[in-house]
Motif scaffolding. Structure first.
Motif, PDB file in Angstrom:
ATOM      1  N   LEU A 180     107.349  31.283  39.429  1.00 24.69           N
ATOM      2  CA  LEU A 180     106.849  32.561  39.937  1.00 24.69           C
ATOM      3  C   LEU A 180     107.811  33.695  39.588  1.00 24.69           C
ATOM      4  CD1 LEU A 180     105.285  32.159  43.475  1.00 24.69           C
ATOM      5  CD2 LEU A 180     104.229  32.165  41.224  1.00 24.69           C
TER       6      LEU A 180
ATOM      7  N   GLY B 275     109.875  33.679  37.163  1.00 21.87           N
ATOM      8  CA  GLY B 275     109.776  33.852  35.712  1.00 21.87           C
ATOM      9  C   GLY B 275     108.600  34.735  35.338  1.00 21.87           C
ATOM     10  N   VAL B 276     107.461  34.463  35.926  1.00 25.19           N
ATOM     11  CA  VAL B 276     106.267  35.222  35.557  1.00 25.19           C
ATOM     12  C   VAL B 276     106.402  36.667  36.059  1.00 25.19           C
ATOM     13  CG1 VAL B 276     104.601  34.985  37.428  1.00 25.19           C
ATOM     14  CG2 VAL B 276     103.848  34.761  35.088  1.00 25.19           C
ATOM     15  N   SER B 277     107.037  36.836  37.222  1.00 21.67           N
ATOM     16  CA  SER B 277     107.261  38.201  37.700  1.00 21.67           C
ATOM     17  C   SER B 277     108.180  38.944  36.746  1.00 21.67           C
ATOM     18  CB  SER B 277     107.875  38.197  39.098  1.00 21.67           C
ATOM     19  OG  SER B 277     107.105  37.382  39.947  1.00 21.67           O
TER      20      SER B 277
ATOM     21  N   ALA C 118     108.422  38.374  33.606  1.00 25.96           N
ATOM     22  CA  ALA C 118     107.629  38.685  32.412  1.00 25.96           C
ATOM     23  C   ALA C 118     106.789  39.935  32.643  1.00 25.96           C
ATOM     24  CB  ALA C 118     106.731  37.503  32.054  1.00 25.96           C
ATOM     25  N   VAL C 119     106.211  40.061  33.862  1.00 26.42           N
ATOM     26  CA  VAL C 119     105.429  41.259  34.163  1.00 26.42           C
ATOM     27  C   VAL C 119     106.314  42.496  34.070  1.00 26.42           C
ATOM     28  CG1 VAL C 119     104.186  42.489  35.975  1.00 26.42           C
ATOM     29  CG2 VAL C 119     103.729  40.075  35.584  1.00 26.42           C
TER      30      VAL C 119
ATOM     31  N   ALA D 278     109.103  42.807  32.411  1.00 19.84           N
ATOM     32  CA  ALA D 278     109.478  43.016  31.009  1.00 19.84           C
ATOM     33  C   ALA D 278     108.339  43.673  30.242  1.00 19.84           C
ATOM     34  CB  ALA D 278     109.849  41.690  30.376  1.00 19.84           C
ATOM     35  N   GLY D 279     107.099  43.309  30.592  1.00 15.42           N
ATOM     36  CA  GLY D 279     105.954  43.921  29.919  1.00 15.42           C
ATOM     37  C   GLY D 279     105.759  45.367  30.317  1.00 15.42           C
ATOM     38  N   ILE D 280     106.106  45.681  31.580  1.00 21.52           N
ATOM     39  CA  ILE D 280     105.886  47.051  32.057  1.00 21.52           C
ATOM     40  C   ILE D 280     106.930  47.995  31.466  1.00 21.52           C
ATOM     41  CG2 ILE D 280     106.028  48.509  34.130  1.00 21.52           C
ATOM     42  CD1 ILE D 280     104.560  46.352  35.641  1.00 21.52           C
ATOM     43  N   ILE D 281     108.145  47.470  31.188  1.00 23.58           N
ATOM     44  CA  ILE D 281     109.235  48.361  30.744  1.00 23.58           C
ATOM     45  C   ILE D 281     108.835  49.276  29.580  1.00 23.58           C
ATOM     46  CG2 ILE D 281     111.521  48.393  29.663  1.00 23.58           C
ATOM     47  CD1 ILE D 281     112.284  46.110  31.571  1.00 23.58           C
ATOM     48  N   PRO D 282     108.283  48.735  28.458  1.00 29.11           N
ATOM     49  CA  PRO D 282     107.901  49.698  27.404  1.00 29.11           C
ATOM     50  C   PRO D 282     106.843  50.675  27.895  1.00 29.11           C
ATOM     51  CG  PRO D 282     107.048  47.517  26.916  1.00 29.11           C
ATOM     52  CD  PRO D 282     108.010  47.352  28.053  1.00 29.11           C
ATOM     53  N   GLY D 283     106.065  50.273  28.886  1.00 30.21           N
ATOM     54  CA  GLY D 283     105.038  51.167  29.435  1.00 30.21           C
ATOM     55  C   GLY D 283     105.628  52.333  30.199  1.00 30.21           C
TER      56      GLY D 283
ATOM     57  N   ARG E 175     107.399  54.397  29.161  1.00 24.34           N
ATOM     58  CA  ARG E 175     107.386  55.571  28.289  1.00 24.34           C
ATOM     59  C   ARG E 175     106.322  56.577  28.725  1.00 24.34           C
ATOM     60  NH1 ARG E 175     107.078  53.459  22.280  1.00 24.34           N
ATOM     61  NH2 ARG E 175     106.843  51.411  23.259  1.00 24.34           N
ATOM     62  N   VAL E 176     105.373  56.114  29.548  1.00 22.55           N
ATOM     63  CA  VAL E 176     104.352  57.028  30.056  1.00 22.55           C
ATOM     64  C   VAL E 176     104.996  58.166  30.848  1.00 22.55           C
ATOM     65  CG1 VAL E 176     103.921  55.889  32.258  1.00 22.55           C
ATOM     66  CG2 VAL E 176     102.072  57.093  31.130  1.00 22.55           C
TER      67      VAL E 176
ATOM     68  N   PRO F 118     102.369  59.125  26.049  1.00 20.80           N
ATOM     69  CA  PRO F 118     102.503  57.701  25.730  1.00 20.80           C
ATOM     70  C   PRO F 118     101.724  56.848  26.732  1.00 20.80           C
ATOM     71  CG  PRO F 118     104.650  58.789  25.754  1.00 20.80           C
ATOM     72  CD  PRO F 118     103.664  59.780  26.264  1.00 20.80           C
TER      73      PRO F 118
ATOM     74  N   PHE G 100      97.851  47.836  24.830  1.00 21.75           N
ATOM     75  CA  PHE G 100      98.885  47.698  25.854  1.00 21.75           C
ATOM     76  C   PHE G 100      98.235  47.452  27.214  1.00 21.75           C
ATOM     77  CE2 PHE G 100     101.880  49.165  29.015  1.00 21.75           C
ATOM     78  CZ  PHE G 100     103.056  48.595  28.580  1.00 21.75           C
TER      79      PHE G 100
END
Lengths: 301, 542
Positions: free
Chosen positions: A51, A53-55, A57-58, A60-65, A67-68, B73, B511
Motif C-alpha cells: 500500500l 508502495g502504491v501510494s 507511485a501515486v 511520484a506520478g502526481i509530481i510532474p503534474g 507543473r500545473v 501545463p 497524463f
C-alpha cells in the motif's frame, strides 16, 4: 500458509467439537482469532508495504503534474513588430491620422498595459510638420540618447509613452494640447485640461505650437523634440516608441522603444541600452503580440 | 525506530477513539457508502476548481478557458476532470438520494439528514449551472440566456442581475463569486449532513436487522463494531481513489474521440464550443448542460412557463423536502409502502425520460397528447408492476424461473436493445416510449429473476461446511495478494511513464488518463488489502 497455521492451531489447542456444535460459527471464529490471529502480522506488514508502495507511485506520478501550478509566463525576449489597428481591427492608415488632433489616441505596446500616444504633429495652421531626429537630454542624470524622428508621408507621426515620467499619471491627466489650447486662457480651464503658467510661457519661449502636459503636477513635454522635458517637476523625458511606416500599404508598425524605461522602471533616469528592460515589468501584463488596437477619447469635449 | 515514530503519532492522534460510526462487518458494500462517493467527487471538484481559480479570468471568460486548455501545463486535464467531477457528483448524488429514498432512510430519526441532502442536491445543480456558464462559449451564453429568460418569464426577473451580474456584457466575476459561494455552502451543509448521518444516528442497519423506523443501532451494540481507524479508513480510501480514477480517465479519453453525433454531445464532449461572437457559433445547435435537459424539455410543454417550472422544479423539490412528513408509517420495506415506492420509480423514470427527450428534441414544442403518450405508460406500468409484486417476492421469483419466462426475458432484452437502436437512428416520441416500456419491463423482470439465477450457481455453497468456506477464502486471499503485487508493478511503470508526457498540446491529456489509472489501481490495492486483512467467510447481518 495461513491454512497451515490454522491446522496447527487445531492440533495444539484443543478444538472442542461439542462446543462448536453448540455455538456454531461464533465459536470457530473466536477460536481462530484467539489462537492464530486474524491475519498474521508478517503478512499484514507486507501488504502494508505494498500500500505504501502504491501510494508512493501515486505521489511520484502526481509530481510532474505539479507543473500545473507554474503559470505560463510569456517571456518576451525582444520587441515584437506590432501592427497598429483601429478599434474594429482594420490597420490604421498613416495618411489619414488627423493632424494636431485633440482626441487622445492610445495604443498598448510592447505590453498590454503600456499605453502610448499616437500623434500626427502639425504647425499652428494644422499643416503636418516634419519631426527631425534629435538628441534628447535626461535632466536627472545628464545622459543623452538619440530620438529617431517622425515617420509617415510627412515624417510627422510620432508615438510616446502615455505614462508620465514624474509619478506615473495616465490619460486623461496627461495628454496632448493642440495649438488652439496652448494659450494663457487655458490656465483657468477645468481639470484635466488645465495648463500651468510655466507651461504656456515655456511653449511660447521655444515657439512650440503644441505640447504634452500632465495635469497631475504640471510636467510639460516637447512632442517636436522627442518629448524632451519643457517644465518640471519631471526630470525625465517620455520614452518614445520607434515606429515604422510601410509606404506601400500606408500601415504603421511599432517596432521598439528608446529613452528611459517606462515609469517606474526608468526612475533612475538612465536611458536603457538594453531596451528589453521595458519587457521585464510584469505589472504591465503580457506582450501585445502582432496587433495592437487604438482606443480614442477626447478630453476637451 | 519506525515502531517508536508510529507509537508517538498513535499516542498523540489517538485514532482508535474517533467518534465516527463504528461499522459492522456486513456493511462494507458500496450501497452503504454512496455518500462517500459523492463526497469523494465533491472533494475532487473542489481541489481541481481551486487550481483553475489560479488561472481563470472572469473578465475574459472564453479567452481564459482557452488559455487554461492550451497554455497552462496540464490545464486541460484539470479543466475537463473538473467538469466530469461535477457530472460524477450530480449522478452519484441522484443515486445516493434514490437509494436512500427506497430504503426509507428519510424516516425518523433521519428527517433532517434527508432535507439537508435534498437542499445540497439543489445547490449542486445550481453551482454546476454557474460553473458551466463560466466557460463563456456559445452554449454557456445561451444557457444563461435561457436561465435568465425562465426567471423573467415566471416574474422573477429582478433576480437575474443578482445571479448573473453583468454577464451579458462579458463580465463573469459575479458568476464566479457565486459559484464559489455556493460550493462553500455545500461544504458547510455537508459537515452538518455528515455529522448527523454518521455520528448522531450512524448508518442504517440492514432491513433484516431492523425493518421498522427508527432504524438505529443502540449505542451499546454500536460500540462493539469495527472502529473507524484503520478499517473504515482503508475502505474509504479505496472508494475515493476509484471515484477519482473514473473522473480523470473518462474525460481525458473522450478528448480523443471526435465526430460524436449531436445527441451525444451534452454527455460525452468535454471540450468547449466556439465563442458566441464567432461565425462558427451560428451553426452550433445549442443545448443546456445535460443535468438541466429535463427542465429544458418541460419548458416545451404547451402550458405557460410558470406552470412548466412548477411542474419541473417546485413540485418535485417540495415533494422531496416534505416526504418525511407525508410518509409517516414506520415501514421501511419498499413494498410495504407501495405508493411512495411508486412515486420514487416514476420520478426516476420521468427524470431520465425527460432528459433524453430534451436531448433528442431540444426546444421542439410538444402537445398535451404527446406529453400524456410519453408519461402515462411508464407511470401505469410501474404502478401495475409494484401492485402485482407481493410483499414477499422470494416465492414469486422462484416460480417465475421456468424456461418460458426465461425465453420471454430474452425476448424483452432484445426488444429493449432494438428499441434503443431505433431511437438512435430515427428519434421520435413513440420510440422513446418504447424504450421506456421495454426498459422498465427488462429491469423489473431482471431484478425478479437475478437472485434466483445467481443462486443456482452458488446454491451448493450454502450447504458446504464452514471450513470449506474458510479454505476457499484463504485461496482467494492468496490470489488477491498476488494481484496486489502485479498491480504495484504496473503502478510503478505508469508513474514512470507520466514523467515523459508533455504538459501541453495534444498528448497532454494522456497524463490525465495515466493519473486516473494510477488512482484506480491505488483504489483497487486498498480494496484488496481490505479484503485480505478483514474479510471473513461469513458476515452475518447483526
Amino acid at each position: 500458509m495461513y491454512l497451515k497455521k490454522i491446522a496447527r492451531a487445531f492440533r495444539i489447542h484443543k478444538f472442542d467439537e461439542k462446543e462448536f456444535a453448540k455455538k456454531g460459527e461464533d465459536y470457530l471464529f473466536n477460536f481462530i482469532n484467539k489462537n492464530v490471529g486474524p491475519v498474521d502480522e508478517k503478512r499484514r506488514r507486507f501488504l502494508q508495504g505494498i500500500l505504501i508502495g502504491v501510494s508512493a507511485a501515486v505521489v511520484a506520478g502526481i509530481i510532474p503534474g505539479l507543473r500545473v501550478l507554474v503559470p505560463p509566463v510569456q517571456s518576451v525576449s525582444g520587441f515584437p513588430k506590432t501592427l497598429i489597428v483601429d478599434s474594429s481591427g482594420n490597420p490604421i492608415k498613416a495618411s489619414s491620422i488627423p493632424v494636431n488632433s485633440p482626441t487622445i489616441m492610445l495604443f498598448s505596446y510592447p505590453l498590454q498595459n503600456e499605453i502610448n500616444f499616437l500623434l500626427n504633429l502639425g504647425d499652428k495652421n494644422g499643416n503636418p510638420v516634419e519631426v527631425p531626429p534629435t538628441t534628447v537630454l535626461v535632466p536627472q542624470t545628464g545622459d543623452k540618447y538619440q530620438f529617431p524622428g517622425g515617420v509617415g508621408p510627412n515624417k510627422s507621426i510620432v508615438a510616446y509613452s502615455a505614462i508620465c515620467q514624474h509619478l506615473g499619471c495616465e490619460p486623461p491627466y496627461i495628454h496632448f494640447y493642440p495649438p488652439k489650447y496652448v494659450n494663457i486662457s487655458q490656465v483657468t480651464a477645468p481639470e484635466p485640461n488645465t495648463l500651468t503658467v510655466e507651461a504656456v510661457q515655456a511653449a511660447q519661449k521655444e515657439n512650440l505650437p503644441a505640447i504634452i502636459h500632465c495635469d497631475c503636477h504640471g510636467s510639460t513635454f516637447d512632442p517636436y523634440h522627442g518629448a524632451a522635458v519643457l517644465t518640471g517637476p519631471t526630470v525625465r523625458p517620455l520614452p518614445a516608441v520607434i515606429l515604422e511606416w510601410d509606404s506601400s500599404t500606408d500601415y504603421l508598425y511599432a517596432v521598439g522603444y528608446v529613452g528611459v524605461p517606462v515609469y517606474p522602471a526608468g526612475s533612475n533616469g538612465v536611458p536603457s541600452n538594453d531596451p528589453s528592460t521595458d519587457l521585464d515589468e510584469s505589472q504591465f501584463g503580457s506582450s501585445v503580440g502582432d496587433k495592437t488596437s487604438i482606443s480614442e477619447s477626447n478630453p476637451f469635449s | 525506530m519506525f515502531e517508536r515514530v508510529r507509537n508517538w503519532f498513535k499516542e498523540r492522534i489517538n485514532m482508535d477513539d474517533l467518534p465516527f460510526f463504528r461499522t459492522p462487518d456486513y456493511m462494507y458494500h458500496v450501497g452503504d457508502w454512496l455518500g462517500a462517493l459523492v463526497a469523494g467527487a465533491f472533494f475532487y471538484t473542489v481541489i481541481s476548481g481551486l487550481i483553475l481559480l489560479l488561472y481563470y479570468n472572469p473578465e475574459a471568460g472564453y479567452q481564459a478557458t482557452q488559455t487554461v486548455i492550451n497554455q497552462v501545463p496540464y490545464g486541460s486535464v484539470v479543466l475537463y476532470s473538473h467538469l466530469y467531477g461535477a457530472y460524477a457528483m450530480i449522478i452519484l448524488a441522484y443515486v445516493h438520494m434514490f437509494r436512500n429514498y427506497f430504503v426509507g432512510a428519510y424516516k425518523k430519526p433521519r428527517e433532517l439528514v434527508w432535507i439537508l441532502g435534498v437542499l445540497m442536491l439543489a445547490l449542486t445543480l445550481g453551482t454546476s449551472f454557474l460553473g458551466y456558464s463560466l466557460i463563456g462559449d456559445v452554449l454557456a451564453t445561451s444557457a444563461v440566456d435561457v436561465g435568465a429568460g425562465i426567471l423573467s418569464g415566471i416574474g422573477l426577473g429582478s433576480l437575474v442581475p443578482i445571479f448573473f451580474g453583468n454577464y451579458s456584457a462579458g463580465d463573469y466575476s459575479r458568476v464566479l463569486a457565486l459559484h464559489i459561494i455556493l460550493v462553500a455552502l455545500i461544504g458547510l451543509l455537508f459537515v452538518v449532513h455528515f455529522f448527523l448521518a454518521d455520528i448522531q444516528y450512524g448508518m442504517m442497519p440492514s432491513r433484516k436487522v431492523k425493518d421498522k423506523a427508527p432504524a438505529v443501532y443502540p449505542k451499546a451494540q454500536w460500540s462493539k463494531f469495527n472502529p473507524w481507524w484503520p478499517r473504515n479508513f482503508i475502505y474509504m480510501m479505496s472508494l475515493i481513489f476509484m471515484t477519482w480514477g473514473f473522473i480523470l480517465i473518462i474525460p481525458d479519453l473522450l478528448v480523443y474521440v471526435n465526430g460524436l453525433p449531436q445527441i451525444a454531445n451534452p454527455f460525452l464532449n468535454p471540450k468547449p464550443a466556439p465563442p458566441p461572437n464567432s461565425p462558427a457559433a451560428a451553426s452550433v445547435t445549442t443545448y443546456p448542460p445535460w443535468f438541466f435537459l429535463f427542465l429544458y424539455k418541460i419548458a416545451d410543454f404547451p402550458a405557460s412557463l410558470t406552470i412548466d417550472i412548477v411542474i419541473g422544479v417546485f413540485i418535485p423539490l417540495i415533494y422531496l423536502l416534505i416526504v418525511p412528513f407525508i410518509d409517516r408509517s414506520d415501514e421501511l420495506h419498499p413494498l410495504k409502502r407501495k405508493l411512495f415506492t411508486w412515486i420514487g420509480v416514476v420520478m426516476m423514470v420521468f427524470l431520465i425520460q425527460t432528459s433524453l427527450w430534451g436531448d433528442l428534441a431540444p426546444g421542439v414544442p410538444v402537445t398535451w397528447n404527446e406529453v400524456f403518450e410519453a408519461y402515462l405508460p411508464p407511470a401505469v406500468i410501474s404502478a401495475v408492476g409494484i401492485l402485482l409484486i407481493p410483499s414477499n417476492p422470494r416465492l414469486n421469483s422462484k416460480a417465475l424461473a421456468n424456461p418460458f419466462t426465461m425465453l420471454g426475458f430474452v425476448a424483452i432484452t432484445l426488444l429493449f436493445v432494438g428499441s434503443i437502436f431505433e431511437v438512435m437512428s430515427s428519434p421520435s416520441v413513440a420510440d422513446v416510449i418504447l424504450v421506456g416500456l421495454f426498459g422498465s419491463l427488462f429491469v423489473t423482470l431482471g431484478k425478479m429473476l437475478s437472485p434466483y439465477v445467481a443462486r443456482t450457481e452458488s446454491g451448493s455453497v450454502e450447504k458446504a461446511s464452514l471450513s470449506a468456506d474458510e479454505s476457499r477464502l484463504a485461496v482467494k486471499k492468496n490470489l488477491a495478494q498476488v494481484i496486489m503485487l502485479i498491480l504495484l508493478v504496473i503502478a510503478i511503470i505508469i508513474a514512470a511513464d507520466m514523467w515523459s508526457i508533455p504538459a501541453t498540446g495534444y498528448y497532454s491529456n494522456l497524463f490525465g488518463v495515466d493519473l486516473g489509472l494510477l488512482f484506480l489501481i491505488a483504489g483497487e490495492e486498498f480494496s484488496l488489502y481490505h479484503y485480505v486483512v478483514y474479510k471473513k467467510p461469513v458476515e452475518p447481518e447483526e
